[in-house]
Design a protein around this motif. Structure first.
Motif, PDB file in Angstrom:
ATOM      1  N   ARG A 103      -2.638  17.287   6.453  1.00  0.00           N
ATOM      2  CA  ARG A 103      -3.297  17.829   7.651  1.00  0.00           C
ATOM      3  C   ARG A 103      -2.604  19.100   8.131  1.00  0.00           C
ATOM      4  NH1 ARG A 103      -6.369  14.715  11.609  1.00  0.00           N
ATOM      5  NH2 ARG A 103      -6.762  16.074  13.379  1.00  0.00           N
ATOM      6  N   ARG A 104      -1.284  19.080   8.128  1.00  0.00           N
ATOM      7  CA  ARG A 104      -0.523  20.256   8.566  1.00  0.00           C
ATOM      8  C   ARG A 104      -0.792  21.445   7.643  1.00  0.00           C
ATOM      9  NH1 ARG A 104       3.594  20.372  12.261  1.00  0.00           N
ATOM     10  NH2 ARG A 104       4.670  22.363  12.302  1.00  0.00           N
ATOM     11  N   LEU A 116       0.815  -1.209   0.000  1.00  0.00           N
ATOM     12  CA  LEU A 116       0.000   0.000   0.000  1.00  0.00           C
ATOM     13  C   LEU A 116       0.852   1.265   0.000  1.00  0.00           C
ATOM     14  CD1 LEU A 116      -2.894  -1.003   2.405  1.00  0.00           C
ATOM     15  CD2 LEU A 116      -2.911  -0.898  -0.078  1.00  0.00           C
ATOM     16  N   HIS A 117       1.992   1.226   0.699  1.00  0.00           N
ATOM     17  CA  HIS A 117       2.855   2.394   0.737  1.00  0.00           C
ATOM     18  C   HIS A 117       3.391   2.688  -0.659  1.00  0.00           C
ATOM     19  CE1 HIS A 117       5.440   5.445   2.375  1.00  0.00           C
ATOM     20  NE2 HIS A 117       6.490   4.883   1.804  1.00  0.00           N
ATOM     21  N   GLY A 145       7.157  10.968   6.655  1.00  0.00           N
ATOM     22  CA  GLY A 145       6.044  10.719   7.558  1.00  0.00           C
ATOM     23  C   GLY A 145       4.827  10.306   6.745  1.00  0.00           C
ATOM     24  N   SER A 146       3.692  10.338   7.398  1.00  0.00           N
ATOM     25  CA  SER A 146       2.482   9.949   6.684  1.00  0.00           C
ATOM     26  C   SER A 146       2.044  11.080   5.760  1.00  0.00           C
ATOM     27  CB  SER A 146       1.351   9.607   7.661  1.00  0.00           C
ATOM     28  OG  SER A 146       0.727  10.770   8.143  1.00  0.00           O
ATOM     29  N   PHE A 147       1.510  10.703   4.631  1.00  0.00           N
ATOM     30  CA  PHE A 147       1.011  11.666   3.662  1.00  0.00           C
ATOM     31  C   PHE A 147      -0.187  12.408   4.242  1.00  0.00           C
ATOM     32  CE2 PHE A 147      -1.540  12.597  -0.233  1.00  0.00           C
ATOM     33  CZ  PHE A 147      -0.696  13.570  -0.735  1.00  0.00           C
ATOM     34  N   GLU A 148      -1.045  11.690   4.946  1.00  0.00           N
ATOM     35  CA  GLU A 148      -2.209  12.315   5.568  1.00  0.00           C
ATOM     36  C   GLU A 148      -1.778  13.389   6.573  1.00  0.00           C
ATOM     37  OE1 GLU A 148      -5.959  11.217   8.463  1.00  0.00           O
ATOM     38  OE2 GLU A 148      -5.174   9.643   7.172  1.00  0.00           O
TER      39      GLU A 148
END
Length: 186
Positions: free
Chosen positions: A79-80, A6-7, A72-75
């Motif tokens: 979000r940031r 998935l990554h 880090g996570s794409f989400e």
């Protein structure tokens, strides 16, 4: 049976979006837009304005997608951007002010039982003054430390603590009032 990484799939989707593939951008938008709108809604009271902020944030994300490092996570990365866009929106529209009153009370927890729905809690948070609401969301929801909040908002660390303390006090009062009303003990 084929195992799908998935990554790797996300990495490929991001690369397609960097290359201006509209379908890849649409997939990313579809996957994250509802979560990001709920984040915008935590900061921006009006739903249409929250949607505008979210769309602007996605435009910035797509413009800067080539800068995503896959560390880090794409989400979390999106979000940031969304949170920063909310802060910018509120600043530009002068909907937020911070009062450095020097008041900071060590936080205590209240053990009252509260059975409020998520929408009811959001309404209580919406009723906070904008500065209180912003610091509350950044600290309690997003998990930022007071030092980080102070840097993001251009305020003193003590002001961040004070704003959070005031926000919690108001929320506790509103919850107590709601509970009294719900139980008929006016």
């Amino acid at each position: 049976m084929k195992v799908i990484n998935l990554h790797q799939e996300e990495k490929e989707l991001i690369q397609l979006a960097v290359d201006n593939n509209r379908q890849a951008q649409q997939q990313i938008y579809s996957k994250f837009s509802s979560k990001m709108l709920s984040i915008c809604r935590m900061y921006v009271k009006d739903v249409q304005q929250a949607e505008d902020v979210m769309i602007t944030a996605f435009m910035k994300a797509f413009t800067n997608l080539k800068n995503f490092q896959h560390n880090g996570s794409f989400e979390g990365w999106i979000r940031r951007i969304v949170v920063n866009e909310c802060i910018s929106f509120l600043r530009v529209n002068k909907k937020v002010s911070f009062i450095d009153d020097g008041f900071y009370k060590e936080e205590t927890t209240v053990e009252d039982e509260c059975e409020l729905a998520t929408d009811d809690i959001q309404l209580l948070i919406d009723n906070l003054p904008e500065g209180y609401k912003m610091v509350f969301n950044l600290y309690a929801i997003e998990g930022y430390k007071h030092k980080e909040i102070a840097e993001m908002l251009g305020i003193n660390e003590g002001t961040s603590k004070s704003q959070l303390s005031h926000a919690r006090k108001i929320l506790q009062q509103q919850i107590k009032a709601t509970n009294k009303f719900d139980y008929g003990t006016k």
